[in-house]
Write an enzyme that holds these catalytic residues in place. Structure first.
Site, PDB file in Angstrom:
ATOM      1  N   SER A   6       0.850  -1.195   0.000  1.00 51.38           N
ATOM      2  CA  SER A   6       0.000   0.000   0.000  1.00 51.38           C
ATOM      3  C   SER A   6       0.882   1.239   0.000  1.00 51.38           C
ATOM      4  O   SER A   6       1.619   1.496   0.956  1.00 51.38           O
ATOM      5  CB  SER A   6      -0.901   0.003   1.234  1.00 51.38           C
ATOM      6  OG  SER A   6      -1.547   1.252   1.310  1.00 51.38           O
ATOM      7  N   HIS A  31      -1.193  -1.144  -4.412  1.00 55.34           N
ATOM      8  CA  HIS A  31      -2.477  -0.672  -3.865  1.00 55.34           C
ATOM      9  C   HIS A  31      -2.369   0.834  -3.621  1.00 55.34           C
ATOM     10  O   HIS A  31      -1.465   1.301  -2.917  1.00 55.34           O
ATOM     11  CB  HIS A  31      -2.750  -1.415  -2.562  1.00 55.34           C
ATOM     12  CG  HIS A  31      -4.056  -1.103  -1.913  1.00 55.34           C
ATOM     13  ND1 HIS A  31      -5.246  -1.665  -2.313  1.00 55.34           N
ATOM     14  CD2 HIS A  31      -4.363  -0.290  -0.867  1.00 55.34           C
ATOM     15  CE1 HIS A  31      -6.232  -1.236  -1.543  1.00 55.34           C
ATOM     16  NE2 HIS A  31      -5.725  -0.385  -0.649  1.00 55.34           N
ATOM     17  N   ASP A  33      -4.394   4.146  -2.252  1.00 59.13           N
ATOM     18  CA  ASP A  33      -5.537   4.587  -1.450  1.00 59.13           C
ATOM     19  C   ASP A  33      -5.916   6.014  -1.797  1.00 59.13           C
ATOM     20  O   ASP A  33      -5.100   6.923  -1.692  1.00 59.13           O
ATOM     21  CB  ASP A  33      -5.164   4.546   0.042  1.00 59.13           C
ATOM     22  CG  ASP A  33      -5.097   3.123   0.563  1.00 59.13           C
ATOM     23  OD1 ASP A  33      -6.085   2.389   0.391  1.00 59.13           O
ATOM     24  OD2 ASP A  33      -4.041   2.751   1.123  1.00 59.13           O
ATOM     25  N   MET A  35      -8.475   9.029  -0.762  1.00 50.68           N
ATOM     26  CA  MET A  35      -9.373   9.471   0.323  1.00 50.68           C
ATOM     27  C   MET A  35      -9.866  10.879   0.025  1.00 50.68           C
ATOM     28  O   MET A  35      -9.105  11.715  -0.460  1.00 50.68           O
ATOM     29  CB  MET A  35      -8.615   9.472   1.649  1.00 50.68           C
ATOM     30  CG  MET A  35      -7.965   8.140   1.974  1.00 50.68           C
ATOM     31  SD  MET A  35      -7.094   8.223   3.536  1.00 50.68           S
ATOM     32  CE  MET A  35      -6.302   6.609   3.566  1.00 50.68           C
ATOM     33  N   HIS A  65      -8.077   1.944  -4.583  1.00 47.86           N
ATOM     34  CA  HIS A  65      -9.088   1.820  -3.525  1.00 47.86           C
ATOM     35  C   HIS A  65      -9.697   3.203  -3.278  1.00 47.86           C
ATOM     36  O   HIS A  65      -9.054   4.065  -2.681  1.00 47.86           O
ATOM     37  CB  HIS A  65      -8.378   1.264  -2.272  1.00 47.86           C
ATOM     38  CG  HIS A  65      -9.244   1.163  -1.054  1.00 47.86           C
ATOM     39  ND1 HIS A  65      -8.729   0.857   0.193  1.00 47.86           N
ATOM     40  CD2 HIS A  65     -10.586   1.304  -0.877  1.00 47.86           C
ATOM     41  CE1 HIS A  65      -9.718   0.822   1.083  1.00 47.86           C
ATOM     42  NE2 HIS A  65     -10.843   1.102   0.459  1.00 47.86           N
ATOM     43  N   MET A  67     -11.861   5.537  -1.356  1.00 51.61           N
ATOM     44  CA  MET A  67     -12.600   5.796  -0.114  1.00 51.61           C
ATOM     45  C   MET A  67     -13.266   7.144  -0.294  1.00 51.61           C
ATOM     46  O   MET A  67     -12.788   8.180   0.164  1.00 51.61           O
ATOM     47  CB  MET A  67     -11.631   5.801   1.073  1.00 51.61           C
ATOM     48  CG  MET A  67     -11.197   4.400   1.482  1.00 51.61           C
ATOM     49  SD  MET A  67      -9.703   4.396   2.467  1.00 51.61           S
ATOM     50  CE  MET A  67      -8.482   4.267   1.171  1.00 51.61           C
ATOM     51  N   MET A 136     -12.155  -4.826   4.708  1.00 49.19           N
ATOM     52  CA  MET A 136     -11.271  -3.985   5.517  1.00 49.19           C
ATOM     53  C   MET A 136     -11.058  -4.655   6.879  1.00 49.19           C
ATOM     54  O   MET A 136     -12.024  -5.054   7.530  1.00 49.19           O
ATOM     55  CB  MET A 136     -11.877  -2.592   5.728  1.00 49.19           C
ATOM     56  CG  MET A 136     -11.959  -1.717   4.482  1.00 49.19           C
ATOM     57  SD  MET A 136     -10.395  -1.461   3.620  1.00 49.19           S
ATOM     58  CE  MET A 136      -9.385  -0.686   4.885  1.00 49.19           C
ATOM     59  N   PHE A 142      -6.615   5.508   7.694  1.00 51.50           N
ATOM     60  CA  PHE A 142      -5.232   5.683   8.143  1.00 51.50           C
ATOM     61  C   PHE A 142      -4.463   4.371   8.059  1.00 51.50           C
ATOM     62  O   PHE A 142      -5.033   3.304   8.310  1.00 51.50           O
ATOM     63  CB  PHE A 142      -5.195   6.192   9.598  1.00 51.50           C
ATOM     64  CG  PHE A 142      -5.878   7.522   9.755  1.00 51.50           C
ATOM     65  CD1 PHE A 142      -5.175   8.707   9.552  1.00 51.50           C
ATOM     66  CD2 PHE A 142      -7.232   7.588  10.044  1.00 51.50           C
ATOM     67  CE1 PHE A 142      -5.821   9.930   9.652  1.00 51.50           C
ATOM     68  CE2 PHE A 142      -7.890   8.812  10.144  1.00 51.50           C
ATOM     69  CZ  PHE A 142      -7.177   9.988   9.953  1.00 51.50           C
ATOM     70  N   GLY A 144      -1.177   1.977   9.449  1.00 49.85           N
ATOM     71  CA  GLY A 144      -0.553   1.730  10.744  1.00 49.85           C
ATOM     72  C   GLY A 144      -1.492   1.379  11.886  1.00 49.85           C
ATOM     73  O   GLY A 144      -1.108   1.450  13.051  1.00 49.85           O
ATOM     74  N   ASP A 170      -7.204  -5.741   3.994  1.00 51.10           N
ATOM     75  CA  ASP A 170      -6.459  -4.475   3.985  1.00 51.10           C
ATOM     76  C   ASP A 170      -6.531  -3.860   5.375  1.00 51.10           C
ATOM     77  O   ASP A 170      -7.628  -3.565   5.856  1.00 51.10           O
ATOM     78  CB  ASP A 170      -7.104  -3.556   2.932  1.00 51.10           C
ATOM     79  CG  ASP A 170      -6.421  -2.196   2.794  1.00 51.10           C
ATOM     80  OD1 ASP A 170      -5.324  -2.005   3.354  1.00 51.10           O
ATOM     81  OD2 ASP A 170      -7.008  -1.322   2.106  1.00 51.10           O
TER      82      ASP A 170
END
Ligand code: DX5
Ligand code: ZN
Length: 217
Positions: A6, A31, A33, A35, A65, A67, A136, A142, A144, A170
């Site tokens: 990611s 991947h 992300d 957002m 992905h 979001m 998910m 976020f 971590g 993920d």
């Protein structure tokens, strides 16, 4: 099985070389992300990151992905930036079936994403419209965070109902948690922190493959 680093956990000051590092370390796909600061309380990448990945590592497929509250407004943008697969959330505020059909019309793979507490049914109703299902294992927004076990029964139900479907996880995936998800039926693994912070990404990916072959099937 499929391993997808990611990009959210990469060093943003050296994105091009971080993308090449994923390809050189034996990753299957990248991947990315996206957002929108509304569906999740954070902002990340836009289409330029997908374009960059397409340019610097053309052979590494881009798994995007989204979001977003309104992913349907950006499907053309991400497809033309070079997305190989586009994933949208079952919880998005749009006609999800129509958006999934549009993704395929654009020549991309289509994926449906479930938040950790969503039911298997929310994905099963779209089974004929998708090439993969992402469960998910953290609340999105976020990198971590700690892996959640709540989605494991959902994964099991999905695997039972759809023996051939690509089932992705993920969030919080690493050496300790990959076997748990694999045992529940996952065969595709997104990992940010654990891969980018590993001393050597290639050996970490090799270790993930070994752990998978021990746990699955
Ligand atoms: C979270 C993102 C994940 C994230 C995973 O909203 O969807 O892809 O980057 O990061 P780690 O592997 O660090 O949990
Ligand atoms: Zn993601």
């Amino acid at each position: 099985m499929t391993i997808l680093p990611s990009l959210l956990a990469a060093d943003f000051g050296s994105l091009a070389s971080e993308i090449r590092r994923c390809a050189d370390s034996g990753a299957d796909e990248l991947h990315i992300d996206v957002m929108d600061a509304a569906f999740v309380p954070n902002l990340s990448f836009g289409p330029d990151a997908v374009r960059l990945a397409t340019r610097v590592a053309p052979d590494l497929p881009r798994n995007v992905h989204l979001m977003m509250v309104h992913p349907e407004r950006y499907l053309e943008t991400f497809a033309s930036a070079g997305a190989s697969t586009i994933q949208i959330h079952a919880e998005a505020s749009c006609d999800v079936s129509a958006a999934l059909r549009r993704i395929r019309q654009l020549g991309c793979g289509a994926g449906i994403v479930l938040n950790p507490l969503s039911s298997a049914h929310s994905a099963l109703r779209h089974a004929a419209e998708v090439d993969e299902i992402l469960c998910m294992t953290v609340f999105p927004g976020f990198g971590g965070q700690r892996f959640k076990t709540e989605p494991m029964p959902t994964l099991r139900d999905l695997r039972k109902a759809l023996p051939r479907m690509r089932l992705m996880v993920d969030g919080g995936i690493g050496r300790e948690t990959l076997p748990i998800a694999a045992e529940a039926g996952a065969d595709a693994f997104v990992a940010g922190t654990s891969l980018f912070r590993a001393p050597d990404m290639a050996s970490e990916i090799a270790e993930f493959r070994r752990l998978y072959s021990e746990s699955a099937g």
